[in-house]
Motif scaffolding. Sequence first.
Motif, PDB file in Angstrom:
ATOM      1  N   GLY A 126       0.823  -1.219   0.000  1.00  0.00           N
ATOM      2  CA  GLY A 126       0.000   0.000   0.000  1.00  0.00           C
ATOM      3  C   GLY A 126       0.851   1.260   0.000  1.00  0.00           C
ATOM      4  N   GLU A 127       0.215   2.386  -0.325  1.00  0.00           N
ATOM      5  CA  GLU A 127       0.952   3.636  -0.539  1.00  0.00           C
ATOM      6  C   GLU A 127       1.211   4.434   0.735  1.00  0.00           C
ATOM      7  OE1 GLU A 127      -0.136   5.178  -4.920  1.00  0.00           O
ATOM      8  OE2 GLU A 127      -1.879   4.854  -3.649  1.00  0.00           O
ATOM      9  N   GLY A 128       0.725   3.921   1.879  1.00  0.00           N
ATOM     10  CA  GLY A 128       1.011   4.629   3.125  1.00  0.00           C
ATOM     11  C   GLY A 128      -0.129   5.527   3.563  1.00  0.00           C
TER      12      GLY A 128
ATOM     13  N   PRO B  37      -3.008   3.304  10.463  1.00  0.00           N
ATOM     14  CA  PRO B  37      -2.844   4.039   9.201  1.00  0.00           C
ATOM     15  C   PRO B  37      -2.460   3.088   8.065  1.00  0.00           C
ATOM     16  CG  PRO B  37      -1.668   5.140  10.983  1.00  0.00           C
ATOM     17  CD  PRO B  37      -2.143   3.823  11.528  1.00  0.00           C
ATOM     18  N   ASN B  38      -2.433   3.582   6.835  1.00  0.00           N
ATOM     19  CA  ASN B  38      -2.213   2.794   5.605  1.00  0.00           C
ATOM     20  C   ASN B  38      -3.540   2.174   5.171  1.00  0.00           C
ATOM     21  OD1 ASN B  38      -1.184   1.568   3.368  1.00  0.00           O
ATOM     22  ND2 ASN B  38       0.272   0.267   4.438  1.00  0.00           N
ATOM     23  N   ALA B  39      -4.466   3.077   4.817  1.00  0.00           N
ATOM     24  CA  ALA B  39      -5.861   2.692   4.570  1.00  0.00           C
ATOM     25  C   ALA B  39      -6.010   1.608   3.508  1.00  0.00           C
ATOM     26  CB  ALA B  39      -6.661   3.927   4.159  1.00  0.00           C
TER      27      ALA B  39
ATOM     28  N   VAL C 295       7.117  11.768   8.660  1.00  0.00           N
ATOM     29  CA  VAL C 295       6.257  10.879   9.453  1.00  0.00           C
ATOM     30  C   VAL C 295       6.234   9.483   8.832  1.00  0.00           C
ATOM     31  CG1 VAL C 295       3.915  10.484  10.305  1.00  0.00           C
ATOM     32  CG2 VAL C 295       4.836  12.805  10.192  1.00  0.00           C
ATOM     33  N   ALA C 296       6.041   9.459   7.495  1.00  0.00           N
ATOM     34  CA  ALA C 296       5.994   8.170   6.809  1.00  0.00           C
ATOM     35  C   ALA C 296       7.348   7.472   6.926  1.00  0.00           C
ATOM     36  CB  ALA C 296       5.618   8.366   5.353  1.00  0.00           C
TER      37      ALA C 296
ATOM     38  N   GLU D 105       9.528   7.693   9.325  1.00  0.00           N
ATOM     39  CA  GLU D 105       9.707   7.156  10.684  1.00  0.00           C
ATOM     40  C   GLU D 105       8.927   5.851  10.849  1.00  0.00           C
ATOM     41  OE1 GLU D 105       8.520   8.506  15.092  1.00  0.00           O
ATOM     42  OE2 GLU D 105       9.066  10.154  13.749  1.00  0.00           O
ATOM     43  N   ARG D 106       7.713   5.851  10.305  1.00  0.00           N
ATOM     44  CA  ARG D 106       6.853   4.679  10.409  1.00  0.00           C
ATOM     45  C   ARG D 106       7.472   3.486   9.662  1.00  0.00           C
ATOM     46  NH1 ARG D 106       1.995   2.585  11.271  1.00  0.00           N
ATOM     47  NH2 ARG D 106       1.209   1.278   9.609  1.00  0.00           N
ATOM     48  N   LEU D 107       7.969   3.788   8.454  1.00  0.00           N
ATOM     49  CA  LEU D 107       8.574   2.724   7.655  1.00  0.00           C
ATOM     50  C   LEU D 107       9.833   2.180   8.310  1.00  0.00           C
ATOM     51  CD1 LEU D 107       8.173   3.729   3.926  1.00  0.00           C
ATOM     52  CD2 LEU D 107       7.440   1.633   5.026  1.00  0.00           C
ATOM     53  N   SER D 108      10.591   3.079   8.901  1.00  0.00           N
ATOM     54  CA  SER D 108      11.828   2.669   9.537  1.00  0.00           C
ATOM     55  C   SER D 108      11.530   1.702  10.693  1.00  0.00           C
ATOM     56  CB  SER D 108      12.532   3.938  10.003  1.00  0.00           C
ATOM     57  OG  SER D 108      13.553   3.639  10.824  1.00  0.00           O
ATOM     58  N   PHE D 109      10.469   2.022  11.458  1.00  0.00           N
ATOM     59  CA  PHE D 109      10.035   1.145  12.551  1.00  0.00           C
ATOM     60  C   PHE D 109       9.597  -0.217  11.993  1.00  0.00           C
ATOM     61  CE2 PHE D 109       6.197  -0.466  14.696  1.00  0.00           C
ATOM     62  CZ  PHE D 109       6.749  -0.821  15.921  1.00  0.00           C
ATOM     63  N   MET D 110       8.806  -0.172  10.915  1.00  0.00           N
ATOM     64  CA  MET D 110       8.303  -1.416  10.307  1.00  0.00           C
ATOM     65  C   MET D 110       9.453  -2.286   9.806  1.00  0.00           C
ATOM     66  SD  MET D 110       4.899  -1.421  10.069  1.00  0.00           S
ATOM     67  CE  MET D 110       4.388  -2.215   8.580  1.00  0.00           C
ATOM     68  N   GLN D 111      10.449  -1.613   9.177  1.00  0.00           N
ATOM     69  CA  GLN D 111      11.577  -2.365   8.620  1.00  0.00           C
ATOM     70  C   GLN D 111      12.325  -3.105   9.728  1.00  0.00           C
ATOM     71  OE1 GLN D 111      12.915  -2.293   4.912  1.00  0.00           O
ATOM     72  NE2 GLN D 111      13.120  -4.205   6.043  1.00  0.00           N
ATOM     73  N   LYS D 112      12.503  -2.405  10.843  1.00  0.00           N
ATOM     74  CA  LYS D 112      13.209  -3.008  11.965  1.00  0.00           C
ATOM     75  C   LYS D 112      12.432  -4.232  12.479  1.00  0.00           C
ATOM     76  CE  LYS D 112      15.295  -1.652  16.397  1.00  0.00           C
ATOM     77  NZ  LYS D 112      14.726  -2.722  17.214  1.00  0.00           N
ATOM     78  N   ARG D 113      11.115  -4.045  12.659  1.00  0.00           N
ATOM     79  CA  ARG D 113      10.289  -5.135  13.195  1.00  0.00           C
ATOM     80  C   ARG D 113      10.239  -6.327  12.235  1.00  0.00           C
ATOM     81  NH1 ARG D 113       7.084  -5.002  17.278  1.00  0.00           N
ATOM     82  NH2 ARG D 113       7.745  -7.153  17.078  1.00  0.00           N
ATOM     83  N   ILE D 114      10.203  -6.031  10.932  1.00  0.00           N
ATOM     84  CA  ILE D 114      10.137  -7.126   9.960  1.00  0.00           C
ATOM     85  C   ILE D 114      11.486  -7.845   9.873  1.00  0.00           C
ATOM     86  CG2 ILE D 114       9.995  -7.525   7.452  1.00  0.00           C
ATOM     87  CD1 ILE D 114       7.366  -5.892   7.639  1.00  0.00           C
ATOM     88  N   ASN D 115      12.572  -7.099   9.935  1.00  0.00           N
ATOM     89  CA  ASN D 115      13.901  -7.734   9.939  1.00  0.00           C
ATOM     90  C   ASN D 115      14.064  -8.679  11.125  1.00  0.00           C
ATOM     91  OD1 ASN D 115      14.564  -6.302   7.701  1.00  0.00           O
ATOM     92  ND2 ASN D 115      15.875  -4.806   8.744  1.00  0.00           N
ATOM     93  N   GLU D 116      13.427  -8.310  12.245  1.00  0.00           N
ATOM     94  CA  GLU D 116      13.525  -9.151  13.454  1.00  0.00           C
ATOM     95  C   GLU D 116      12.334 -10.101  13.570  1.00  0.00           C
ATOM     96  OE1 GLU D 116      13.305  -6.064  16.347  1.00  0.00           O
ATOM     97  OE2 GLU D 116      15.409  -5.484  16.138  1.00  0.00           O
ATOM     98  N   GLY D 117      11.534 -10.205  12.500  1.00  0.00           N
ATOM     99  CA  GLY D 117      10.249 -10.911  12.574  1.00  0.00           C
ATOM    100  C   GLY D 117      10.357 -12.426  12.635  1.00  0.00           C
ATOM    101  N   ILE D 118       9.188 -13.047  12.692  1.00  0.00           N
ATOM    102  CA  ILE D 118       9.058 -14.513  12.816  1.00  0.00           C
ATOM    103  C   ILE D 118       9.487 -15.179  11.503  1.00  0.00           C
ATOM    104  CG2 ILE D 118       7.274 -16.329  13.010  1.00  0.00           C
ATOM    105  CD1 ILE D 118       5.792 -14.397  14.939  1.00  0.00           C
TER     106      ILE D 118
END
Length: 288
Positions: A95-97, A151-153, A221-222, A224-237
């Motif tokens: 999605g486009e954010g 967010p990210n409708a 803002v976007a 920062e959000r993406l950076s958080f997501m990238q970190k969580r996904i890199n450390e993901g299941i």
Amino acid sequence: MKELANKVAFVTGAASGIGLGIATALAQVGVKVMLADIEKAALDKAVESLKRTNAAVDGIVADVSLRGALEEATAKTIERFGKVHILVNNAGIGGEGLFEHTTPSGWDWVLGVNLMSVINGFQIFVPLMREHGEGGHIVSTASMAGVITAPNAQYQVTKHGVVALSESVRGELGQQGIGVSVLCPGFIRTNILDFARNVPSRYQGKTNARPFGQWQANDAVAAERLSFMQKRINEGIDPLYVGDLVREGIEDDVLYIFTDTEFEPLFDARVAEIKKGFDRIRSRKPRH
Ligand SMILES: NC(=O)c1ccc[n+]([C@@H]2O[C@H](COP(=O)([O-])OP(=O)(O)OC[C@H]3O[C@@H](n4cnc5c(N)ncnc54)[C@H](O)[C@@H]3O)[C@@H](O)[C@H]2O)c1
């Protein structure tokens, strides 16, 4: 569906991440798997590597957001394996954010890949499963974003749609011997944030889908959000663990397949917010 060995599965978005994890877990218990994906190079690599484990697998390139391409891939799968018992509607994009970044082409693209391909998957495969009469199971990958809202409708709308569709048809299809599950993963270690690699040529230059990092130039803002997501996904299941959960979900005919409990408090908060609407109307005083 208790006996999976020698059944046939069609898995979309199977060249990477969760789709590859599901294809691998099914192949490991003797399911014949057709891997479908829009990315030829990654698909060839995935199929080749699974074949080395003696798995009965094959690959087909298809943009599953196009109904005609999905029908064609289905026909080729039947030609190759005879019938299909398990459909995994898994292909998906991010999605486009933020809503202000969304474009008409972006909506068409995200709705097409994340939701219409799932609706078309049910429409195309259910009659085929009914016809062979050996039972079937359909798993669709939604997300935690299908049971909570953030967010990210575009992503939210499509994932809520996948959950609603799965819940809605489960009773009807269950009576026909076809199980329905919806997979709602938390953070899984995949290539999802690099989804801009999959923009079809018809939408090139018309969407705001950018590879991770390119937001930084124009929206803090976007970024920062993406950076958080990238970190969580890199450390993901591990996606292979998700594949095992899906295999168990098919065997036990589970409606909701979750991968972890991280988002349960946010789900509770959403339900509490909805309950407030009921409480308000219950205690509403007449105006006159
Ligand atoms: N990774 C996560 O944390 C996470 C969390 C919740 C839900 N999901 C969902 O999991 C599913 C799989 O994503 P993933 O995380 O494995 O990402 P991924 O990018 O690793 O895999 C997605 C696959 O889908 C394919 N694809 C994209 N568009 C396609 C199209 N039009 N036709 C056919 N194939 C297409 C891609 O080529 C890729 O191989 C998606 O539906 C995603 O929304 C992922």
